[in-house]
Enzyme design. Structure first.
Site, PDB file in Angstrom:
ATOM      1  N   GLY A  51      45.741  52.909  28.431  1.00 52.47           N
ATOM      2  CA  GLY A  51      47.066  53.213  29.163  1.00 52.47           C
ATOM      3  C   GLY A  51      47.850  51.632  29.586  1.00 52.47           C
ATOM      4  O   GLY A  51      48.672  51.609  29.836  1.00 52.47           O
ATOM      5  N   HIS A  52      47.048  50.540  28.942  1.00 51.01           N
ATOM      6  CA  HIS A  52      47.484  49.252  29.381  1.00 51.01           C
ATOM      7  C   HIS A  52      47.483  48.368  28.088  1.00 51.01           C
ATOM      8  O   HIS A  52      46.674  47.761  27.899  1.00 51.01           O
ATOM      9  CB  HIS A  52      46.604  48.685  30.417  1.00 51.01           C
ATOM     10  CG  HIS A  52      47.386  47.551  31.172  1.00 51.01           C
ATOM     11  ND1 HIS A  52      47.064  46.290  30.572  1.00 51.01           N
ATOM     12  CD2 HIS A  52      48.005  47.403  32.242  1.00 51.01           C
ATOM     13  CE1 HIS A  52      47.755  45.250  31.369  1.00 51.01           C
ATOM     14  NE2 HIS A  52      48.312  46.083  32.464  1.00 51.01           N
ATOM     15  N   PHE A  53      48.288  48.462  27.416  1.00 46.20           N
ATOM     16  CA  PHE A  53      49.390  49.418  27.200  1.00 46.20           C
ATOM     17  C   PHE A  53      49.266  50.113  25.839  1.00 46.20           C
ATOM     18  O   PHE A  53      48.760  49.522  24.884  1.00 46.20           O
ATOM     19  CB  PHE A  53      50.742  48.408  27.021  1.00 46.20           C
ATOM     20  CG  PHE A  53      50.970  47.697  28.308  1.00 46.20           C
ATOM     21  CD1 PHE A  53      51.455  48.389  29.447  1.00 46.20           C
ATOM     22  CD2 PHE A  53      50.616  46.457  28.467  1.00 46.20           C
ATOM     23  CE1 PHE A  53      51.563  47.797  30.505  1.00 46.20           C
ATOM     24  CE2 PHE A  53      50.922  45.678  29.700  1.00 46.20           C
ATOM     25  CZ  PHE A  53      51.436  46.307  30.610  1.00 46.20           C
TER      26      PHE A  53
END
EC number: 4.2.1.59
Length: 145
Positions: A51-53
């Protein structure tokens, strides 16, 4: 200065961190209670890259700070008086993020204890990739039970 390399099993004998929150692969240099140099091999398999990123994997700055704190904890908790204890964050000062860290990078983690009074103190911390500073900060710590 102890130039004996500590592997991940030896690190886990000193600090309580475990997967997925252990961010030090090995310690290259250790001067008990004074300084340590460790490394984190950053791979695309790190859970935080989900999720990053998406499409632009960047190691979160707070994870780099945590990795530095773990190296500092190895330096402190290797002292006989602190064996079996935990080092806690007391604060973070002067943090500057200067470079992205991405999969394939090897993060060098250097911490020098610059001030200590009893179980509390300050560590000067620098994380770098290929000699280029990624983050630097002063980490305030307190050793507890």
């Amino acid at each position: 200065m102890c130039n004996k390399r500590l592997d991940v099993k030896e690190i886990m004998e000193i600090i309580p961190h475990r997967y997925p929150f252990l961010f030090v692969d090995y310690i290259e240099e250790l001067e008990e209670g004074k300084s340590a140099v460790g490394y984190k091999n950053v791979t695309m398999n790190e859970y935080f890259f989900q999720g990053h990123f998406p499409g632009e994997p960047v190691m979160p700055g707070v994870i780099m700070i945590e990795a530095l704190a773990q190296v500092g904890a190895v330096a402190l908790l290797s002292l006989d008086e602190f064996k079996g204890k935990i080092a806690y964050f007391g604060g973070i000062r002067k943090a500057k993020f200067r470079r992205k860290v991405t999969p394939g990078d090897t993060l060098k983690l250097q911490v020098e204890i610059i001030n200590r009074k009893g179980p509390a103190g300050i560590g000067k911390a620098i994380a770098s990739v290929n000699g280029e500073t990624a983050v630097e900060a002063e980490l305030i710590f307190a050793v507890g039970v």
